[in-house]
Design a protein around this motif. Structure first.
Motif, PDB file in Angstrom:
ATOM      1  N   GLU A   1       0.819  -1.285   0.037  1.00 58.61           N
ATOM      2  CA  GLU A   1       0.143   0.096   0.114  1.00 58.61           C
ATOM      3  C   GLU A   1       0.862   1.276  -0.091  1.00 58.61           C
ATOM      4  OE1 GLU A   1      -3.645   1.840   2.485  1.00 58.61           O
ATOM      5  OE2 GLU A   1      -2.439   0.401   3.473  1.00 58.61           O
ATOM      6  N   ILE A   2       0.633   2.131  -1.052  1.00 61.49           N
ATOM      7  CA  ILE A   2       1.359   3.329  -0.726  1.00 61.49           C
ATOM      8  C   ILE A   2       0.488   4.468  -0.379  1.00 61.49           C
ATOM      9  CG2 ILE A   2       0.644   3.916  -3.421  1.00 61.49           C
ATOM     10  CD1 ILE A   2       3.501   5.340  -3.576  1.00 61.49           C
ATOM     11  N   HIS A   3       0.941   5.455   0.321  1.00 61.99           N
ATOM     12  CA  HIS A   3      -0.105   6.532   0.983  1.00 61.99           C
ATOM     13  C   HIS A   3       0.767   7.710   1.099  1.00 61.99           C
ATOM     14  CE1 HIS A   3      -3.259   7.545   3.881  1.00 61.99           C
ATOM     15  NE2 HIS A   3      -3.750   6.716   3.396  1.00 61.99           N
ATOM     16  N   ILE A   4      -0.064   8.931   1.099  1.00 62.66           N
ATOM     17  CA  ILE A   4       0.846  10.064   1.636  1.00 62.66           C
ATOM     18  C   ILE A   4       0.985   9.848   3.138  1.00 62.66           C
ATOM     19  CG2 ILE A   4      -0.168  11.670  -0.018  1.00 62.66           C
ATOM     20  CD1 ILE A   4      -2.285  12.650   2.299  1.00 62.66           C
ATOM     21  N   GLU A   5       2.148  10.463   3.794  1.00 58.20           N
ATOM     22  CA  GLU A   5       2.633  10.432   4.915  1.00 58.20           C
ATOM     23  C   GLU A   5       1.507  10.882   6.014  1.00 58.20           C
ATOM     24  OE1 GLU A   5       6.156  12.104   8.203  1.00 58.20           O
ATOM     25  OE2 GLU A   5       6.127  12.572   5.867  1.00 58.20           O
ATOM     26  N   GLN A   6       0.835  12.009   5.514  1.00 58.56           N
ATOM     27  CA  GLN A   6       0.080  12.663   6.665  1.00 58.56           C
ATOM     28  C   GLN A   6       0.735  13.007   7.880  1.00 58.56           C
ATOM     29  OE1 GLN A   6      -2.794   9.082   6.948  1.00 58.56           O
ATOM     30  NE2 GLN A   6      -4.060  10.728   6.519  1.00 58.56           N
ATOM     31  N   GLY A   7       2.025  13.464   7.679  1.00 57.39           N
ATOM     32  CA  GLY A   7       2.910  14.052   8.706  1.00 57.39           C
ATOM     33  C   GLY A   7       3.993  14.756   7.816  1.00 57.39           C
ATOM     34  N   SER A   8       5.042  15.258   8.886  1.00 54.01           N
ATOM     35  CA  SER A   8       5.849  16.285   8.072  1.00 54.01           C
ATOM     36  C   SER A   8       7.266  15.922   8.236  1.00 54.01           C
ATOM     37  CB  SER A   8       5.809  17.554   8.983  1.00 54.01           C
ATOM     38  OG  SER A   8       6.089  17.398  10.250  1.00 54.01           O
ATOM     39  N   VAL A   9       7.498  14.465   8.484  1.00 52.75           N
ATOM     40  CA  VAL A   9       9.070  14.180   8.582  1.00 52.75           C
ATOM     41  C   VAL A   9       9.741  13.947   7.469  1.00 52.75           C
ATOM     42  CG1 VAL A   9      10.370  12.106   9.384  1.00 52.75           C
ATOM     43  CG2 VAL A   9       8.298  12.621  10.859  1.00 52.75           C
ATOM     44  N   LEU A  10       8.944  13.388   6.273  1.00 50.16           N
ATOM     45  CA  LEU A  10       9.749  13.449   4.959  1.00 50.16           C
ATOM     46  C   LEU A  10       9.865  14.837   4.404  1.00 50.16           C
ATOM     47  CD1 LEU A  10       7.910  10.382   3.295  1.00 50.16           C
ATOM     48  CD2 LEU A  10      10.220  10.445   4.177  1.00 50.16           C
ATOM     49  N   GLU A  11       9.062  15.754   4.461  1.00 49.92           N
ATOM     50  CA  GLU A  11       9.361  17.031   4.007  1.00 49.92           C
ATOM     51  C   GLU A  11      10.432  17.694   4.700  1.00 49.92           C
ATOM     52  OE1 GLU A  11       6.388  20.528   2.291  1.00 49.92           O
ATOM     53  OE2 GLU A  11       6.343  20.139   4.830  1.00 49.92           O
ATOM     54  N   LYS A  12      10.508  17.590   6.285  1.00 47.41           N
ATOM     55  CA  LYS A  12      11.301  18.355   6.861  1.00 47.41           C
ATOM     56  C   LYS A  12      12.794  17.588   6.620  1.00 47.41           C
ATOM     57  CE  LYS A  12       8.390  19.941  10.782  1.00 47.41           C
ATOM     58  NZ  LYS A  12       8.472  21.355  10.318  1.00 47.41           N
ATOM     59  N   GLU A  13      12.961  16.541   6.298  1.00 43.94           N
ATOM     60  CA  GLU A  13      13.928  15.799   6.000  1.00 43.94           C
ATOM     61  C   GLU A  13      14.363  15.772   4.710  1.00 43.94           C
ATOM     62  OE1 GLU A  13      14.512  12.041   8.420  1.00 43.94           O
ATOM     63  OE2 GLU A  13      13.685  12.922   9.944  1.00 43.94           O
ATOM     64  N   GLN A  14      13.666  16.452   4.036  1.00 40.08           N
ATOM     65  CA  GLN A  14      13.926  16.512   2.411  1.00 40.08           C
ATOM     66  C   GLN A  14      14.177  15.306   1.769  1.00 40.08           C
ATOM     67  OE1 GLN A  14      17.113  19.501   2.182  1.00 40.08           O
ATOM     68  NE2 GLN A  14      15.681  20.886   2.105  1.00 40.08           N
ATOM     69  N   LEU A  15      13.044  14.383   2.058  1.00 41.36           N
ATOM     70  CA  LEU A  15      13.197  13.132   1.467  1.00 41.36           C
ATOM     71  C   LEU A  15      11.927  12.840   0.667  1.00 41.36           C
ATOM     72  CD1 LEU A  15      14.142  11.154   4.766  1.00 41.36           C
ATOM     73  CD2 LEU A  15      15.746  11.853   2.988  1.00 41.36           C
ATOM     74  N   GLN A  16      12.038  12.154  -0.206  1.00 43.38           N
ATOM     75  CA  GLN A  16      10.670  11.476  -1.449  1.00 43.38           C
ATOM     76  C   GLN A  16      10.060  10.194  -1.033  1.00 43.38           C
ATOM     77  OE1 GLN A  16      12.562  11.880  -5.506  1.00 43.38           O
ATOM     78  NE2 GLN A  16      10.885  12.973  -5.736  1.00 43.38           N
ATOM     79  N   ILE A  17      10.697   9.614  -0.272  1.00 37.68           N
ATOM     80  CA  ILE A  17       9.999   8.144   0.054  1.00 37.68           C
ATOM     81  C   ILE A  17      10.191   7.795   1.539  1.00 37.68           C
ATOM     82  CG2 ILE A  17       9.874   5.594  -0.456  1.00 37.68           C
ATOM     83  CD1 ILE A  17       8.989   7.198  -2.764  1.00 37.68           C
ATOM     84  N   GLY A  18       9.137   7.193   2.030  1.00 35.78           N
ATOM     85  CA  GLY A  18       9.169   6.632   3.482  1.00 35.78           C
ATOM     86  C   GLY A  18       8.982   5.248   3.173  1.00 35.78           C
ATOM     87  N   VAL A  19       9.909   4.187   3.604  1.00 37.22           N
ATOM     88  CA  VAL A  19       9.633   2.836   3.622  1.00 37.22           C
ATOM     89  C   VAL A  19       9.204   2.295   5.172  1.00 37.22           C
ATOM     90  CG1 VAL A  19      10.597   0.692   3.306  1.00 37.22           C
ATOM     91  CG2 VAL A  19      11.351   2.379   1.975  1.00 37.22           C
TER      92      VAL A  19
END
Length: 414
Positions: A191-209
């Protein structure tokens, strides 16, 4: 058309179905807009050469049969319903991404060895009726007319009094047959989903596994003291429920801060009584939401919090009532699929991190039954369940690309 343009076009088309006049989207289970969205997805699947069907409750499937292992299925998708006045990505991005990823794989590599399947789940949010995960619970056999776990949908209705069962029948669906066997062909669900949080954006990352979905405990407490005149009751004689709550709030949050990530504790609802400017508050109802990826740590912290709340209440001359009404255990993702997704991200050269999900998802219902994993794309400012919910199109496209690469490894490789 490029994948980027296809992604934008499909999200835009879906977002017009159930568009809220006040902004954002409202597309609730068994409404006409919900049915329209499922039929739109069905047509996209059929146009891409996939065989489609609905199950009893309205989960939609699109299948590309494998050449060598047709009875081994790699599944991807998410839920099609929204919250009231929500955004345009929560849930439906995972559906659109699965459709587009399998379309790309079919056009690029042809028939897979294992069957590829899209699922557009009927409901996850609990926004219309007091029930949640209706789609995924039915998919894994946890809900049917004779044995509905956690909710009795036979007798529930929406906020306008429309009965669940009547609305389900109106759209042409019914309860799952209790005698129907749970599928045994699912070898992986992604399942792929938007993070619904700010961790990836704040750390300037495109993908969270995602390697774990946090467990949650939710409580309602009622502190009772004594309401009294604000002008004539000396401070030392008061049994002030708000003062007691303030002490509880600070003490428990300070303990949470000391324990550190990934624990989160939230006092989200607070209702003082009589809630009047010139009366010492005699009662406070408040909620506490605690989450952690380790069940033992969650249990230990909440046990300490319960004890502290009782001690503080007693110190303030208050009584306390406690109701633990949610106790969801952490759900680890399948290590093998996590490794495959991580390998796909590394090969793509995209920036990523392995992380947990603090929010609940359909994957937590499916994971105890079938090997499951998730991946996230960033959310701008961490906003979700809000018309301002957004993700840059480059990040959405990157997510579809990584999903396609992971599905390739799972379905096309020996």
């Amino acid at each position: 058309m490029s994948l980027k343009k296809e992604t934008a076009a499909m999200i835009d088309a879906l977002s017009n179905i159930g568009a809220d006049p006040t902004g954002g989207m409202t597309r609730l289970l068994y409404t006409d807009s919900w049915k329209e969205a499922q039929l739109y997805v069905e047509k996209q699947l059929q146009d891409n050469g996939l065989a489609t069907h609905f199950d009893a409750v309205g989960n939609l499937f699109g299948r590309l049969t494998g050449s060598k292992y047709p009875d081994e299925t790699i599944l991807s998708g998410s839920h099609i319903d929204t919250v009231v006045n929500g955004g345009t990505l929560d849930g439906q991005f995972g559906v659109a991404a699965a459709v587009l990823a399998i379309k790309y794989l079919k056009e690029t590599y042809g028939q897979p060895l294992r069957s590829l399947e899209v699922i557009s789940m009927a409901e996850e949010e609990g926004s219309r009726f007091p029930t949640v995960f209706w789609g995924s619970k039915n998919f894994v056999g946890e809900a049917q007319a004779e044995d509905v776990q956690a909710e009795d949908v036979q007798d529930i209705a929406d906020f306008e009094g429309r009965p669940f069962v009547e609305e389900m029948h109106r759209q042409g669906f019914d309860f799952r047959d209790a005698k129907e066997a749970v599928r045994k062909d699912i070898k992986a669900f992604v399942e792929i989903h938007i993070e619904q949080g700010s961790v990836l954006e704040k750390e300037q990352l495109q993908i969270g596994v995602v390697n774990n979905i946090a467990g949650q405990k939710r409580y309602t407490f009622v502190l009772k003291g004594q309401a009294n005149h604000a002008g004539t009751t000396p401070m030392g004689y008061r049994h002030d429920a708000v003062y007691g709550f303030a002490d509880i709030c600070k003490t428990v949050i300070d303990r949470g801060l000391a324990l550190g990530d990934p624990l989160v504790v939230t006092f989200g609802k607070v209702e003082p009584k009589p809630n009047t400017v010139n009366v010492v508050p005699g009662e406070v109802l408040f909620t506490m939401d605690c989450r952690h990826t380790d069940g033992q740590v969650l249990d230990s912290f909440t046990a300490e919090a319960e004890s502290l709340i009782k001690e503080i209440a007693e110190a303030h001359g208050l009584t306390v009532e406690m109701d633990l009404w949610m106790d969801e255990r952490p759900v680890p993702m399948d290590e093998n699929i996590v490794t495959i997704i991580e390998k796909a991200v590394k090969a793509s050269g995209k920036n990523y991190k392995v992380m947990h999900s603090g929010a609940g998802h359909d994957s937590q219902i499916i994971a105890p039954h079938f090997p499951t994993a998730m991946l996230f794309v960033p959310s701008i400012d961490g906003i979700s369940h809000n018309p301002a919910e957004a993700t840059h199109i480059d990040d959405l496209t990157a997510g579809v690309e990584v999903l396609a690469a992971a599905l390739y490894e799972l379905a096309y490789q020996e």
